[in-house]
Design an enzyme around this catalytic site. Structure first.
Site, PDB file in Angstrom:
ATOM      1  CG  HIS A  77     -31.096 -21.645 -15.827  1.00 40.92           C
ATOM      2  ND1 HIS A  77     -31.297 -22.593 -16.815  1.00 40.92           N
ATOM      3  CD2 HIS A  77     -30.218 -22.214 -14.940  1.00 40.92           C
ATOM      4  CE1 HIS A  77     -30.561 -23.661 -16.548  1.00 40.92           C
ATOM      5  NE2 HIS A  77     -29.905 -23.456 -15.424  1.00 40.92           N
TER       6      HIS A  77
ATOM      7  CD  GLU B 275     -33.175 -20.446 -19.024  1.00 42.85           C
ATOM      8  OE1 GLU B 275     -34.048 -21.177 -18.512  1.00 42.85           O
ATOM      9  OE2 GLU B 275     -32.122 -20.892 -19.525  1.00 42.85           O
TER      10      GLU B 275
ATOM     11  CG  HIS C  63     -35.436 -24.371 -18.093  1.00 42.53           C
ATOM     12  ND1 HIS C  63     -34.315 -23.992 -17.395  1.00 42.53           N
ATOM     13  CD2 HIS C  63     -36.075 -25.284 -17.315  1.00 42.53           C
ATOM     14  CE1 HIS C  63     -34.272 -24.651 -16.254  1.00 42.53           C
ATOM     15  NE2 HIS C  63     -35.330 -25.441 -16.177  1.00 42.53           N
TER      16      HIS C  63
ATOM     17  CD  GLU D  19     -34.702 -25.478 -22.681  1.00 44.25           C
ATOM     18  OE1 GLU D  19     -34.694 -24.223 -22.662  1.00 44.25           O
ATOM     19  OE2 GLU D  19     -33.993 -26.174 -21.924  1.00 44.25           O
TER      20      GLU D  19
END
Length: 390
Positions: A159, A162, A302, A361
């Site tokens: 992403h 990110e 991420h 994450e």
């Protein structure tokens, strides 16, 4: 650093002379025949560079060797002449003692290229392969370290906003490379043991076009089109997709038809699955990489939430639970088996191979996470990434 072979030299001798593990010297010269060295042959010595010293009155080889913490023969090896005439230049083999990567700079695709080039120069046992191209024809690089049977892929910046995940991964690679040449531990584990046990395949920037869009703004020839896709906004800090407005981590055939019904139906800054699975050049490259190598483990970095997602529809193997708990203990993150989310790279990997896959994450807050969080995130991540290689 490159040196020229003299009569009687061996790789074992270079290993002792420069205090570098022999396996790293061998692997740094995999592109040339070093089984039988020839006089005049060039050999790479990893972890060193060449600096210089201007000869002053009273300088001696023994004194300079002591001053620079070198063996005398190290100076003799890199200097064709050791005439210590005042004002002449003497070459000095200099061990690299600081990281090359600065993860807190403007970390766009240009910076990534510069750092990869430097790491390859100073640590030539690192291998680089281009696994594909982005929409804008930027190369997608895969960096390989190690020679064990177990294969682990770690990827970052699926992403666009990110991009701090690329900074984290590049810092880890640099720390790992330095620990290897110094024969030191990293997060309490001997680095060479990881090198012998595993092959790390690192893909530091899956979405280079998107990262550049977030950090640098749109290319002039695409500016009008991209602003339209961005709902008329000129601020691209919230952009997650690739340059065509396809969310790369929602492109994989793992409950794709189900997820398609509840996601955007046209390109935009986030969440659009594309018209078909694996339609984008970036996702094609990532799928082909996994199919070609058959990785034993996969980690996708991420942001944000400090969570470790490790399950997919009950298809994950039994060892995934133990690994997830191990990663959680190493990082302080929470291990979460299932979430209401599909079509990700990790999901497809588990479905395709029935092997452990993880989405990590990193950090807390609103994307893009500020670089001020880097130190905290990296402190959490380094031990987790080391555990992934064990």
């Amino acid at each position: 650093m490159e040196i020229q072979v003299r009569s009687g030299d061996t790789l074992e001798y270079y290993s002792q002379l420069f205090s570098i593990p022999l396996v790293l010297i061998v692997d740094s010269n995999s592109d040339r025949n070093v089984e039988q060295l020839r006089v005049g042959q060039t050999v790479h010595i990893p972890g060193y560079t060449i600096s210089s010293h201007i000869i002053r009155h009273g300088d001696t080889i023994s004194g300079l060797a002591k001053s620079y913490q070198l063996e005398q023969d190290a100076l003799l090896l890199v200097n064709q002449s050791t005439d210590l005439s005042i004002g002449e230049k003497l070459l000095i083999p200099s061990r690299i003692t600081q990281n090359i990567v600065d993860p807190k700079v403007h970390y766009d695709f240009t910076q990534l290229n510069l750092d990869i080039r430097a790491l390859l120069e100073y640590y030539p046992f690192l291998q680089k392969r281009q696994i594909g191209n982005s929409v804008l024809n930027n190369p997608l690089y895969e960096l390989q370290i190690g020679k064990g049977k177990r294969k682990i892929q770690i990827n970052a910046s699926f992403h666009a906003n990110e991009w701090i995940t690329t900074c984290i991964l590049m810092q880890f690679l640099n720390d790992y490379l330095r620990a290897l040449v110094d024969d030191q531990e990293i997060s309490g584990v001997q680095a060479l043991s990881l090198y012998d046990q595993s092959q790390l395949f690192a893909i530091p920037m899956v979405n280079p076009d998107g990262v550049d869009l977030v950090l640098n703004g749109p290319p002039k020839d695409l500016e009008k089109q991209l602003i339209t896709l961005n709902n008329g906004l000129t601020d691209f800090s919230g952009w997650k997709a690739n340059i065509r407005g396809v969310d790369l981590n929602k492109q994989f055939p793992a409950n794709w038809e189900f997820e398609k019904k509840r996601k955007p139906t046209k390109p935009g800054p986030r969440d659009f699955l594309g018209l078909t699975p694996i339609s984008e050049p970036e996702t094609k490259a990532m799928a082909q990489s996994a199919l070609r190598e058959g990785f034993d483990r996969l980690l996708s970095l991420h942001t944000q939430g400090k969570e470790i997602y490790w399950g997919y529809e009950g298809m994950e193997p039994a060892e995934s639970a133990a690994l997830a708990q191990d990663f959680a203990a190493a990082s302080g993150y929470e291990a979460v088996q299932y979430v209401d989310s599909f079509v990700g790279y990790k999901d497809w990997f588990i479905q395709e191979f029935r092997r452990p896959g993880f989405t990590i994450e990193l950090g807390f807050g609103q994307n893009p996470l500020p670089i001020s969080q880097f130190d905290e995130i990296y402190t959490d991540m380094q031990p987790l990434l080391v555990r992934a290689l064990k």
